[in-house]
Design a protein around this motif. Structure first.
Motif, PDB file in Angstrom:
ATOM      1  N   VAL A 156      35.323 115.535  73.292  1.00 64.62           N
ATOM      2  CA  VAL A 156      35.733 116.300  72.221  1.00 64.62           C
ATOM      3  C   VAL A 156      36.472 117.695  73.064  1.00 64.62           C
ATOM      4  O   VAL A 156      37.635 118.031  72.674  1.00 64.62           O
ATOM      5  CB  VAL A 156      34.762 116.861  71.170  1.00 64.62           C
ATOM      6  CG1 VAL A 156      35.112 117.844  70.350  1.00 64.62           C
ATOM      7  CG2 VAL A 156      34.243 115.843  70.591  1.00 64.62           C
ATOM      8  N   TRP A 184      36.373 128.037  71.326  1.00 65.28           N
ATOM      9  CA  TRP A 184      35.755 126.673  70.993  1.00 65.28           C
ATOM     10  C   TRP A 184      34.676 126.534  71.551  1.00 65.28           C
ATOM     11  O   TRP A 184      34.301 126.685  72.795  1.00 65.28           O
ATOM     12  CB  TRP A 184      36.876 125.645  71.579  1.00 65.28           C
ATOM     13  CG  TRP A 184      37.983 125.206  70.863  1.00 65.28           C
ATOM     14  CD1 TRP A 184      38.499 124.399  70.015  1.00 65.28           C
ATOM     15  CD2 TRP A 184      39.454 126.216  70.970  1.00 65.28           C
ATOM     16  NE1 TRP A 184      39.812 124.239  69.809  1.00 65.28           N
ATOM     17  CE2 TRP A 184      40.247 125.474  70.550  1.00 65.28           C
ATOM     18  CE3 TRP A 184      39.516 127.059  72.080  1.00 65.28           C
ATOM     19  CZ2 TRP A 184      41.528 125.931  70.230  1.00 65.28           C
ATOM     20  CZ3 TRP A 184      40.990 127.566  72.109  1.00 65.28           C
ATOM     21  CH2 TRP A 184      41.910 126.983  71.126  1.00 65.28           C
ATOM     22  N   PHE A 211      31.504 123.547  72.188  1.00 64.49           N
ATOM     23  CA  PHE A 211      31.181 122.477  72.030  1.00 64.49           C
ATOM     24  C   PHE A 211      29.612 121.895  71.981  1.00 64.49           C
ATOM     25  O   PHE A 211      29.264 122.078  73.295  1.00 64.49           O
ATOM     26  CB  PHE A 211      31.920 121.446  72.952  1.00 64.49           C
ATOM     27  CG  PHE A 211      33.403 121.711  72.997  1.00 64.49           C
ATOM     28  CD1 PHE A 211      34.287 120.806  72.137  1.00 64.49           C
ATOM     29  CD2 PHE A 211      33.944 122.667  73.473  1.00 64.49           C
ATOM     30  CE1 PHE A 211      35.608 121.099  72.055  1.00 64.49           C
ATOM     31  CE2 PHE A 211      35.337 122.856  73.534  1.00 64.49           C
ATOM     32  CZ  PHE A 211      36.381 122.308  72.864  1.00 64.49           C
ATOM     33  N   THR A 231      28.877 116.013  68.779  1.00 61.52           N
ATOM     34  CA  THR A 231      29.233 117.357  69.218  1.00 61.52           C
ATOM     35  C   THR A 231      29.234 118.083  67.779  1.00 61.52           C
ATOM     36  O   THR A 231      30.075 117.747  66.808  1.00 61.52           O
ATOM     37  CB  THR A 231      30.610 117.375  69.828  1.00 61.52           C
ATOM     38  OG1 THR A 231      30.457 116.466  70.928  1.00 61.52           O
ATOM     39  CG2 THR A 231      30.967 118.630  70.065  1.00 61.52           C
ATOM     40  N   LEU A 234      31.341 121.085  66.692  1.00 59.35           N
ATOM     41  CA  LEU A 234      32.632 121.921  67.269  1.00 59.35           C
ATOM     42  C   LEU A 234      32.854 123.167  66.363  1.00 59.35           C
ATOM     43  O   LEU A 234      33.011 122.917  65.168  1.00 59.35           O
ATOM     44  CB  LEU A 234      34.037 120.978  67.056  1.00 59.35           C
ATOM     45  CG  LEU A 234      35.200 121.451  67.394  1.00 59.35           C
ATOM     46  CD1 LEU A 234      35.433 122.221  68.712  1.00 59.35           C
ATOM     47  CD2 LEU A 234      36.271 120.339  66.973  1.00 59.35           C
TER      48      LEU A 234
END
Length: 163
Positions: A33, A102, A104, A112, A114
């Motif tokens: 990701v 971001w 993760f 994940t 996110l």
């Protein structure tokens, strides 16, 4: 998703700090990701077009709204790059520099969570609320498009189709 609202008293005036936030489960490991956002070719499939050789902490890169010769360019500064946990950038939004982070987070199954959060909005209280709401809506589109690309190889045109 509702924007996060925090108010701090500063003397007799209340100061508003708001952020736009989006969060989703992606059924892939955090490294995959993370790479979808860090890799220019991959990110260009579901969000802004990029022509760089990759993101490097402390450097600025140019991202594009559109893909042709008339694409609108804007600068992004990579503030933090910690594979595969965190990516933080800053960019100009409505004449102020905001921060986008971001995260993760690995689940017990190796998938994940996110999360994308933008903060640092400026202006009147109404302007800040509008920016936070716009950010929340926009990043919710981005995470759904990213999920479609990462999990299924389906490229959704959320930027090109934004109304």
């Amino acid at each position: 998703m509702v924007p996060v609202i925090m108010r701090k008293k500063v003397g007799k005036v209340k100061h508003m700090n708001m952020s736009g936030k989006a969060r989703i489960l992606v059924r892939r490991p955090p490294s995959e990701v993370f790479n979808a956002f860090a890799d220019a070719g991959s990110m260009s499939k579901f969000w802004f077009t990029r022509r760089d050789d990759g993101l490097r902490e402390g450097e600025s890169v140019t991202w594009f709204l559109g893909s042709g010769d008339r694409a609108t360019a804007f600068d992004v500064r990579v503030e933090q790059l910690r594979r595969p946990d965190t990516l933080t950038i800053s960019w100009e939004r409505d004449s102020a520099v905001t921060r986008v982070e971001w995260t993760f987070e690995a689940t017990q199954n190796g998938d994940t969570i996110l999360t994308i959060e933008e903060s640092g909005f400026a202006g009147s209280d109404d302007a800040i609320v509008n920016q936070a709401l716009d950010s929340t809506g926009g990043f919710n589109q981005v995470i759904v498009a990213a999920k479609a690309w990462i999990e299924h190889g389906v490229a959704l045109s959320v930027v090109a189709d934004h109304a």
